[in-house]
Design a protein around this motif. Sequence first.
Motif, mmCIF file in Angstrom:
data_model
loop_
_atom_site.group_PDB
_atom_site.id
_atom_site.type_symbol
_atom_site.label_atom_id
_atom_site.label_comp_id
_atom_site.label_asym_id
_atom_site.label_seq_id
_atom_site.Cartn_x
_atom_site.Cartn_y
_atom_site.Cartn_z
ATOM 1 N N GLY A 137 35.902 45.336 43.062
ATOM 2 C CA GLY A 137 37.097 45.541 42.245
ATOM 3 C C GLY A 137 38.397 45.317 43.002
ATOM 4 O O GLY A 137 39.401 44.884 42.425
ATOM 5 N N SER A 187 30.157 47.199 48.974
ATOM 6 C CA SER A 187 29.102 46.770 48.059
ATOM 7 C C SER A 187 28.705 45.345 48.440
ATOM 8 O O SER A 187 29.420 44.664 49.173
ATOM 9 N N LYS A 188 27.584 44.918 47.923
ATOM 10 C CA LYS A 188 27.103 43.570 48.230
ATOM 11 C C LYS A 188 28.058 42.516 47.667
ATOM 12 O O LYS A 188 28.391 41.544 48.325
ATOM 13 N N GLN A 190 27.792 46.352 54.585
ATOM 14 C CA GLN A 190 27.133 46.511 53.284
ATOM 15 C C GLN A 190 26.160 47.688 53.253
ATOM 16 O O GLN A 190 25.333 47.845 54.142
ATOM 17 N N VAL A 191 26.286 48.506 52.222
ATOM 18 C CA VAL A 191 25.315 49.583 52.017
ATOM 19 C C VAL A 191 24.459 49.239 50.800
ATOM 20 O O VAL A 191 24.870 48.467 49.935
ATOM 21 N N GLY A 192 23.269 49.805 50.773
ATOM 22 C CA GLY A 192 22.417 49.611 49.593
ATOM 23 C C GLY A 192 21.099 48.961 49.900
ATOM 24 O O GLY A 192 20.698 48.825 51.052
ATOM 25 N N GLY A 211 21.383 46.521 52.410
ATOM 26 C CA GLY A 211 22.352 46.878 53.439
ATOM 27 C C GLY A 211 21.848 48.118 54.147
ATOM 28 O O GLY A 211 20.648 48.344 54.214
ATOM 29 N N CYS A 262 36.659 51.226 43.466
ATOM 30 C CA CYS A 262 36.510 49.871 42.910
ATOM 31 C C CYS A 262 35.094 49.364 43.037
ATOM 32 O O CYS A 262 34.877 48.168 43.234
ATOM 33 N N CYS A 263 34.141 50.268 42.976
ATOM 34 C CA CYS A 263 32.778 49.763 42.975
ATOM 35 C C CYS A 263 32.003 50.451 41.866
ATOM 36 O O CYS A 263 32.210 51.605 41.560
ATOM 37 N N HIS A 299 23.136 50.283 44.530
ATOM 38 C CA HIS A 299 24.156 50.867 45.362
ATOM 39 C C HIS A 299 23.885 52.354 45.603
ATOM 40 O O HIS A 299 24.113 52.879 46.678
ATOM 41 N N ASN A 359 37.288 54.923 39.831
ATOM 42 C CA ASN A 359 37.027 53.703 39.058
ATOM 43 C C ASN A 359 37.884 53.712 37.803
ATOM 44 O O ASN A 359 38.148 54.764 37.231
ATOM 45 N N LEU A 360 38.308 52.534 37.381
ATOM 46 C CA LEU A 360 39.087 52.415 36.142
ATOM 47 C C LEU A 360 38.214 52.708 34.919
ATOM 48 O O LEU A 360 38.708 53.093 33.867
ATOM 49 N N ASP A 361 36.920 52.511 35.104
ATOM 50 C CA ASP A 361 35.997 52.571 33.977
ATOM 51 C C ASP A 361 35.287 53.932 33.927
ATOM 52 O O ASP A 361 34.498 54.250 34.815
ATOM 53 N N GLY A 378 40.859 56.149 37.301
ATOM 54 C CA GLY A 378 42.233 55.773 37.608
ATOM 55 C C GLY A 378 42.270 54.512 38.435
ATOM 56 O O GLY A 378 41.222 53.943 38.768
ATOM 57 N N PRO A 432 14.540 40.272 50.046
ATOM 58 C CA PRO A 432 15.874 39.761 50.409
ATOM 59 C C PRO A 432 16.067 39.363 51.871
ATOM 60 O O PRO A 432 16.592 38.294 52.143
HETATM 61 C C1 LIG Z 1 18.220 41.345 45.521
HETATM 62 C C2 LIG Z 1 19.463 42.173 45.316
HETATM 63 C C3 LIG Z 1 19.872 43.033 46.326
HETATM 64 C C4 LIG Z 1 21.032 43.777 46.166
HETATM 65 N N1 LIG Z 1 21.416 44.592 47.182
HETATM 66 C C5 LIG Z 1 22.567 45.277 47.075
HETATM 67 C C6 LIG Z 1 23.036 46.100 48.147
HETATM 68 O O1 LIG Z 1 22.406 46.229 49.204
HETATM 69 N N2 LIG Z 1 24.211 46.734 47.982
HETATM 70 C C7 LIG Z 1 24.963 46.614 46.859
HETATM 71 O O2 LIG Z 1 26.032 47.216 46.794
HETATM 72 N N3 LIG Z 1 24.557 45.850 45.851
HETATM 73 C C8 LIG Z 1 23.388 45.177 45.917
HETATM 74 N N4 LIG Z 1 23.009 44.371 44.891
HETATM 75 C C9 LIG Z 1 24.021 44.016 43.860
HETATM 76 C C10 LIG Z 1 24.223 45.034 42.804
HETATM 77 O O3 LIG Z 1 23.270 44.813 41.814
HETATM 78 C C11 LIG Z 1 25.653 44.919 42.215
HETATM 79 O O4 LIG Z 1 25.839 43.612 41.743
HETATM 80 C C12 LIG Z 1 26.773 45.231 43.186
HETATM 81 O O5 LIG Z 1 26.508 46.425 43.873
HETATM 82 C C13 LIG Z 1 28.072 45.362 42.425
HETATM 83 O O6 LIG Z 1 29.145 45.473 43.341
HETATM 84 P P1 LIG Z 1 30.519 46.147 42.965
HETATM 85 O O7 LIG Z 1 30.269 47.459 42.348
HETATM 86 O O8 LIG Z 1 31.370 46.113 44.162
HETATM 87 O O9 LIG Z 1 31.175 45.100 41.937
HETATM 88 P P2 LIG Z 1 31.378 45.121 40.380
HETATM 89 O O10 LIG Z 1 30.125 45.394 39.665
HETATM 90 O O11 LIG Z 1 32.134 43.880 40.086
HETATM 91 O O12 LIG Z 1 32.318 46.360 40.118
HETATM 92 C C14 LIG Z 1 33.676 46.372 40.386
HETATM 93 C C15 LIG Z 1 34.225 47.686 39.884
HETATM 94 O O13 LIG Z 1 35.575 47.816 40.293
HETATM 95 C C16 LIG Z 1 36.272 48.534 39.293
HETATM 96 N N5 LIG Z 1 37.707 48.278 39.489
HETATM 97 C C17 LIG Z 1 38.377 47.107 39.437
HETATM 98 N N6 LIG Z 1 39.693 47.300 39.696
HETATM 99 C C18 LIG Z 1 39.857 48.625 39.923
HETATM 100 C C19 LIG Z 1 40.973 49.441 40.247
HETATM 101 N N7 LIG Z 1 42.213 48.950 40.386
HETATM 102 N N8 LIG Z 1 40.765 50.760 40.412
HETATM 103 C C20 LIG Z 1 39.513 51.296 40.271
HETATM 104 N N9 LIG Z 1 38.440 50.564 39.968
HETATM 105 C C21 LIG Z 1 38.593 49.247 39.798
HETATM 106 C C22 LIG Z 1 35.693 48.010 37.994
HETATM 107 O O14 LIG Z 1 35.860 48.949 36.953
HETATM 108 C C23 LIG Z 1 34.210 47.833 38.366
HETATM 109 O O15 LIG Z 1 33.448 48.973 38.040
HETATM 110 C C24 LIG Z 1 21.812 43.660 44.999
HETATM 111 C C25 LIG Z 1 21.384 42.815 43.981
HETATM 112 C C26 LIG Z 1 20.227 42.084 44.112
HETATM 113 C C27 LIG Z 1 19.804 41.201 42.986
#
Ligand SMILES: Cc1cc2nc3c(=O)[nH]c(=O)nc-3n(C[C@H](O)[C@H](O)[C@H](O)COP(=O)(O)OP(=O)(O)OC[C@H]3O[C@@H](n4cnc5c(N)ncnc54)[C@H](O)[C@@H]3O)c2cc1C
Lengths: 340, 269
Positions: free
Chosen positions: A215, A248-249, A270-272, A275, A287-288, A294, A308-310, A326, B44
């Motif tokens: 995010g 996050s990834k 990276q955690v998860g 990670g 923002c995750c 995760h 998170n905004l959501d 927020g 992975p």
């Molecule tokens: C094989 C495989 C392995 C994986 N391994 C991992 C792993 O090890 N670790 C991992 O994390 N993921 C892993 N994933 C990915 C996981 O499924 C998600 O896609 C990933 O964690 C999402 O990352 P994110 O939350 O940062 O991004 P997004 O899902 O894009 O979320 C972004 C968030 O930010 C928020 N946001 C945006 N702007 C603001 C703001 N101004 N203020 C507050 N909030 C805001 C939004 O509301 C949204 O919820 C893996 C996936 C696969 C297929």
Amino acid sequence: MKILALFHTQDDGSLPKAALEVLTTAMAIKEQTGGTLAVGILGQGAANAAETVAGCGAESFLTVGSEAVAQARYATDTAAATALIRDSGAELVLAPGTARFARCLPGAAHRTGAQIDTHIVSVKAEGGQVQAQRWFYRQRILGTFSRAARPWIMLADAGVNMPWHGASGAASPKEVAVGFSDADLRTSVTGVRSPAADAQTIKPDAALLFVAGAGWTKKQKDGQFHIAEAGVLIQDFLIKAKSSLGSSKSLVDLQSEGQETLNFMTHMNQVGQTGSTPRHAKGLSACCHGEEPHAVGWRFINERRAINLDPNCGWAQGKADVVYVGDAFEIMAKVNALLS
Amino acid sequence: MTDGFQIVVCGSLVPDPLQTLEPLTTPQGPGLKNELMLPSVLDPWSAHALFEAANLAKQIAGSKVYLVSLGPKAKLQQLMMTVAQKVPFELVAIDGSASGFTDAHEAAAVLAEAVAAIPGLDKNRLLVFGGCASASRDAGVTMQLLCERLAIRDFFAGVDEIKVKPDSSFEVLERIEGGQYQVSVCKGAPAVLAWATGNLPEPPNNPQVGMVNMRGVMPALMKAKPSKVGTGGIAYEKTEVPAQKRATRIVKDVGADQIAAEIVEWIKQ
Ligand SMILES: Cc1cc2nc3c(=O)[nH]c(=O)nc-3n(C[C@H](O)[C@H](O)[C@H](O)COP(=O)(O)OP(=O)(O)OC[C@H]3O[C@@H](n4cnc5c(N)ncnc54)[C@H](O)[C@@H]3O)c2cc1C
């Protein structure tokens, strides 16, 4: 039961904290089984390190401190650990799951005909039977199990037990001879590459983990990207809150895909699922989204809060203790101001 | 420079990380509910190893990549539909369990046999790659056990980079504690490298690569040797998903000042 607590020294000759944690476990197992305890140490300054744990009540201290193990090299570490295990005659070997031992002890298990398990989070002995626990499927399923075969080597995860504290003294360690061959010296460790002091974002001993999500790199409410601002806010917070940094990834993947993102972030953050699963008392994410993979990365974070905004983000589904709905840009700027 | 490397990547399938996993007991030991129905992905960290292998093979003429995969044949076949489109490799399939509850010692023994049986294997050109841990067993021991069984002396864990020098020696970066790298130089092949994430993005699907790979994949699957990899010396007492649902407090319609103050107070506690 013959127990060996197997350690290595660090570059400064001391034992890592994770070793002292294992010593606590080894002493408890000795007590529970009425067994005997030996302490084995390899690495530079091993004999001196033995003195620092002399007060633990081990029956014997064994060391390999030769030049060959001054480097954390697989071949020589494996040979040294093999010699220590054999010399001790141990049935149960307890060791810290450090990078150095995670690399070499499986090799030593093969050479000593031992069974090995890693990421052990609990070991107990009841009625002479030793039982261990570890997570399967990357912290998703907890398994409790035992093995009848001996020797049995277990590498414990760091941060699970209290480190041993006690008196140092004369340990009179026995230096165990190891026949290193030329073939063991094909690899040379030439150094350690650390991030610059101000870019050191991974701090295993920090009380707080801050996890940034993708995010931070998305278009914000004014329709613009604010990536540079995000970088400043996050780095400022890390310094002020003495926090470790996770990611996050999705966020770190942006980097390898060549997109503009936070340049101090690497895959090591990276955690998860694919990670790390660090242990910290508290975790704050911003923002995750916090969905299942995760949440895996947060398995060992005791208190969890998220921004998170959501209001319906993954964290809200019973994964965090508190979700602040927020704008993380606004909130973190104010948090930083309050921490100043 | 060498005549190129023979890069053997060990990697199998794991349940898609987005699936919810539920353990259950089977006559063969613990398993997962609907295990054979769960969609799976290439493990992975071994997937990163495969992409790094292909990249290295591209740079060093005469190199060849093999993928040694131990898993249920039918699921391996499904997996290959996507994986085979990523990078060129020759598949060596072994038909057996890919469960996270199997014993690494047994898996390593089967893998070692399969690697040693690759026709024309030349140890002086051999680099064995794999993931630093699987997303199923997550033990991080299989590659070392394999290394020992192949009588190879040089092993690297948590690798993010390999740089081959003109004299065929190579430098390796291994992840160690605190976000640091241990830097080593190895005189050359043979060696075993267990990869972390590496530095490459996932390659896009390339149907042409897929077509070439699939010519070898089907025969490899047909001749996949059955193997009885099981729980080995492990006696499982219990496998469970501990309840971890939290009573989440959602704070909304509150000003940023107040939220910031609450966060700071919590951090300082
Ligand atoms: C094989 C495989 C392995 C994986 N391994 C991992 C792993 O090890 N670790 C991992 O994390 N993921 C892993 N994933 C990915 C996981 O499924 C998600 O896609 C990933 O964690 C999402 O990352 P994110 O939350 O940062 O991004 P997004 O899902 O894009 O979320 C972004 C968030 O930010 C928020 N946001 C945006 N702007 C603001 C703001 N101004 N203020 C507050 N909030 C805001 C939004 O509301 C949204 O919820 C893996 C996936 C696969 C297929």
